[in-house]
Motif scaffolding. Sequence first.
Motif, mmCIF file in Angstrom:
data_model
loop_
_atom_site.group_PDB
_atom_site.id
_atom_site.type_symbol
_atom_site.label_atom_id
_atom_site.label_comp_id
_atom_site.label_asym_id
_atom_site.label_seq_id
_atom_site.Cartn_x
_atom_site.Cartn_y
_atom_site.Cartn_z
ATOM 1 N N VAL A 214 47.964 14.078 -14.027
ATOM 2 C CA VAL A 214 48.451 12.757 -14.430
ATOM 3 C C VAL A 214 49.043 12.060 -13.209
ATOM 4 O O VAL A 214 49.277 12.701 -12.181
ATOM 5 N N GLN A 215 49.273 10.771 -13.324
ATOM 6 C CA GLN A 215 49.932 10.014 -12.264
ATOM 7 C C GLN A 215 51.186 9.364 -12.817
ATOM 8 O O GLN A 215 51.220 8.985 -13.997
ATOM 9 N N VAL A 216 52.190 9.228 -11.974
ATOM 10 C CA VAL A 216 53.407 8.496 -12.313
ATOM 11 C C VAL A 216 53.533 7.381 -11.293
ATOM 12 O O VAL A 216 53.416 7.633 -10.082
ATOM 13 N N CYS A 217 53.753 6.146 -11.763
ATOM 14 C CA CYS A 217 53.862 5.031 -10.830
ATOM 15 C C CYS A 217 54.967 4.068 -11.250
ATOM 16 O O CYS A 217 55.356 3.991 -12.412
ATOM 17 N N HIS A 218 55.460 3.361 -10.238
ATOM 18 C CA HIS A 218 56.486 2.330 -10.428
ATOM 19 C C HIS A 218 56.305 1.329 -9.304
ATOM 20 O O HIS A 218 56.259 1.703 -8.134
ATOM 21 N N ALA A 219 56.191 0.057 -9.647
ATOM 22 C CA ALA A 219 55.971 -0.979 -8.641
ATOM 23 C C ALA A 219 57.257 -1.753 -8.377
ATOM 24 O O ALA A 219 57.932 -2.174 -9.302
ATOM 25 N N LEU A 220 57.565 -1.908 -7.114
ATOM 26 C CA LEU A 220 58.680 -2.731 -6.655
ATOM 27 C C LEU A 220 58.090 -3.949 -5.945
ATOM 28 O O LEU A 220 56.912 -3.940 -5.580
ATOM 29 N N PRO A 221 58.874 -4.994 -5.720
ATOM 30 C CA PRO A 221 58.321 -6.172 -5.046
ATOM 31 C C PRO A 221 57.719 -5.860 -3.665
ATOM 32 O O PRO A 221 56.740 -6.478 -3.266
#
Length: 98
Positions: free
Chosen positions: A8-15
């Motif tokens: 699986v992948q875990v992601c979080h986007a910041l500016p």
Amino acid sequence: MAEADITVQVCHALPDSTFLRSLSVPVGTTIEQAVAQSGLLQAIPGIDLSINMVGIYGKKKPLDTVLHEHDRVEVYRCLQADPKEARRRRAACKPAKG
């Protein structure tokens, strides 16, 4: 016989950056467990899973959702502005038609 792991992948986007990590986790792992194992909470200390929404491929899910092979867990940022209020402000600034 041991059950196989899933990827699986875990992601979080910041500016200005993105956190993206692939993990091999046991079958039956939940979103909350995968986020904890990914190191995201240590890498970005401001994330609070009791506040930040999570989802899989853009669909909101509860933390106890069991993951499947190739799921991408997304941890969403809190909104900075209410979209409805922002639209009202933009509309107020436009000249009236007519």
